[in-house]
Design an enzyme around this catalytic site. Sequence first.
Site, PDB file in Angstrom:
ATOM      1  N   GLY A 235     -13.384  -1.996  -7.076  1.00  0.00           N
ATOM      2  CA  GLY A 235     -14.615  -1.263  -7.208  1.00  0.00           C
ATOM      3  C   GLY A 235     -14.664  -0.758  -5.679  1.00  0.00           C
TER       4      GLY A 235
ATOM      5  CB  SER B 242      -7.010  -0.624   1.004  1.00  0.00           C
ATOM      6  OG  SER B 242      -7.613  -1.388  -0.177  1.00  0.00           O
TER       7      SER B 242
ATOM      8  CD  GLU C 204      -4.600   3.892  -3.415  1.00  0.00           C
ATOM      9  OE1 GLU C 204      -5.728   3.602  -3.499  1.00  0.00           O
ATOM     10  OE2 GLU C 204      -4.198   3.632  -4.562  1.00  0.00           O
TER      11      GLU C 204
ATOM     12  CD  GLU D   6      -9.279   6.072  -4.615  1.00  0.00           C
ATOM     13  OE1 GLU D   6     -10.037   4.959  -4.383  1.00  0.00           O
ATOM     14  OE2 GLU D   6      -9.652   7.128  -5.119  1.00  0.00           O
TER      15      GLU D   6
ATOM     16  CB  THR E  75      -8.925  -1.185  -8.086  1.00  0.00           C
ATOM     17  OG1 THR E  75      -8.888  -0.089  -7.287  1.00  0.00           O
ATOM     18  CG2 THR E  75      -8.154  -2.273  -7.654  1.00  0.00           C
TER      19      THR E  75
ATOM     20  CG  ASP F 137      -8.749   4.937  -0.673  1.00  0.00           C
ATOM     21  OD1 ASP F 137      -9.541   5.505  -1.294  1.00  0.00           O
ATOM     22  OD2 ASP F 137      -8.216   3.859  -1.039  1.00  0.00           O
TER      23      ASP F 137
ATOM     24  NE  ARG G 143      -4.179   1.733   0.779  1.00  0.00           N
ATOM     25  CZ  ARG G 143      -5.097   1.840  -0.086  1.00  0.00           C
ATOM     26  NH1 ARG G 143      -5.291   1.326  -1.308  1.00  0.00           N
ATOM     27  NH2 ARG G 143      -6.190   2.609   0.299  1.00  0.00           N
TER      28      ARG G 143
HETATM   29  N1  GLU Z   1      -8.421   3.042  -3.432  1.00  0.00           N
HETATM   30  C1  GLU Z   1      -9.366   1.916  -3.203  1.00  0.00           C
HETATM   31  C2  GLU Z   1      -8.945   0.885  -2.101  1.00  0.00           C
HETATM   32  O1  GLU Z   1      -7.976   0.671  -1.760  1.00  0.00           O
HETATM   33  C3  GLU Z   1      -9.727   1.134  -4.609  1.00  0.00           C
HETATM   34  C4  GLU Z   1      -9.927   2.008  -5.464  1.00  0.00           C
HETATM   35  C5  GLU Z   1     -11.264   1.521  -6.149  1.00  0.00           C
HETATM   36  O2  GLU Z   1     -11.467   0.336  -6.487  1.00  0.00           O
HETATM   37  O3  GLU Z   1     -12.116   2.407  -6.586  1.00  0.00           O
HETATM   38  O4  GLU Z   1      -9.778   0.290  -1.602  1.00  0.00           O
END
Ligand code: GLU
Length: 611
Positions: free
Chosen positions: A497, A476, A449, A430, A410, A452, A110
């Site tokens: 997602g 995440s 990222e 992200e 993702t 988040d 990460r």
């Molecule tokens: N940044 C998101 C995560 O780490 C994933 C991004 C996405 O799938 O929209 O959960």
Amino acid sequence: MRTRRIGSALSVGVLLVSALAAGGTTAVADRAPAKEPVAVGYGGAVVSDTAESTEAGLAVLRKGGTATDAAVAVAATLGVTDPYVAGLGGGGYFVHYDARTHRVSTIDGRETTPRAGSETMFVDPVTGEPYPFPVAVTSGLGVGVPGMLATWERALQRWGRFDLADNLEPAIEVADEGFTVDATLREQTRQNEKRFRQFGSTRELFLPGGELPVVGSTMRNPDLADTYREIARHGTGALYGGSVGRDVVDAVRTPPVAPDATIDPLPGLMTLPDLKRYHTIDRRPAHARYRGYDVYGMAPSSSGGITVGESLNVLERFELSEMDPVQALHHYLEATRLAFADRGRYLGDPAYVDVPQRQLLSDRFARQRACEIDPAAAATSPVPPGDPFGPGTCTAPGAATPDANQGAHTNHFVVSDRWGNVVSYTNTIEQLGGSGIVVPGRGFLLNNELTDFNFAPTQGDAPDPNLAAPGKRPRSSMSPTIVLEHGKPFLAVGSPGGASIITTVVQILLNRVDLGMTLPEAIAAPRASQRNGSTTQVEPSFLELPVVAGLEALGHEFAVNTTSPLDPDIRTSGDIGAASGLEFLGRGEVLAAGEPERRGGSAAGVVYPSQ
Ligand code: GLU
């Protein structure tokens, strides 16, 4: 159950080796291999978003590489062919099954917060209010220290046979020769067009001639080919302290806006020492038992493994396979609703937050949470978190938490090899298109990222586990998952997602294990995602299911989300996730399955279609 055979109607996806083996530049477009969402066979398998990345993985497997070697080749190639959801500028989580030791291990790759970051970094000092989400996304400020390349290096140290340079070769070839633009890439570019125009480097790469790329045209990325070559020659230090790193830092601190840009993006905080300091973390996987299977996922900093595990633990109290479909789905929605309340309260980077991981995954806690489910009525969200230190009886402590964030981007891919090793790898920059900033001269987008993190506390009087801090990893939802049966692989699965990744993984597992679907059916089925929100997000196709009326009678309210989180004027498909999976059928046979439709479909392939 695990050896349920798949009917002959499923196509066997054999991707054409020749597409990449032959040289030349112009002909690549004509030779682009077709994508097949399902393949069955032996000797190893790959399912990823694009034909070229799947073929890159298969080529490495054929050469005698391990699943990890192939995974690095797939990930690097996705950086070329799926550039808005993958690549050097991002991070992710690598879950690995070792056929020799029968152990599942994970690598946390990460992104981290620069040293200069803080709890209030996303608060506008002028207004005292959090920055609007789209402002933070398209900025240098949201860029975390990338973990992708360090993950590839660490995974190869542990499980590779080839070195990084070898495994980068297929990606270099595709970047040099080009790949065929498809409707998905054009559509993704359209969704990003406004912000891509803001940055000269991004415009140049992804808006050729100032226009959306034409379907069927060839897109090359010579800058990325050169960047990969530099890394192949000088090692990962080229990024983590070397000349690639210097260019990353420049782009973050002084975003390369075009002369006619209409935005003034917030500068970022990253320094070269932040890059030098970056390291991946080997973590013990999160583990839950579900109906005799061992489900392994990613422990925090991702909330994925624990939230998937808790949802399954709660659902295990109920005989879903004996319920009518409305009740089975009702229990699924209620279980994830509860698990998301706990996610919001307890999960964050464990180096900064005491995460009660063992308690959250205990049967005692599952009993407590399961008795919150009323078979006759949907709960009203937000529901409060449970008490993982509580007595294991029905209680309703704490204050309610708000809906979890949602994204749509993702990528997730899966690989297995001839020895039976398995990789389930979710990685991301992200948002679709990340920060929108291509590092000038380097051919890859930077992540966003750090958005988040919660920009302001969300937990009332309780501490929020997901506020930014120097060096901290944002929470995440990524949930790369490997399921074992009696110590041997049964399934590998995951999805993109955002927060809906978690519900997608749970729903696929329920579809496969409880509801009698094959893996391809389990992946293709319409999705619903309840994340402790007042409404349940669903795909348009879900609303056509006969169960909907029964669920609405229980009080469920459904909403389709077709709006970009970055711009209300930009419409999206309303799809939830884009999953890929493997099922191990016994005697070396593997079923590789991805999306037939979502996000343009997956590319599944096997080394040998028959024994
Ligand atoms: N940044 C998101 C995560 O780490 C994933 C991004 C996405 O799938 O929209 O959960």
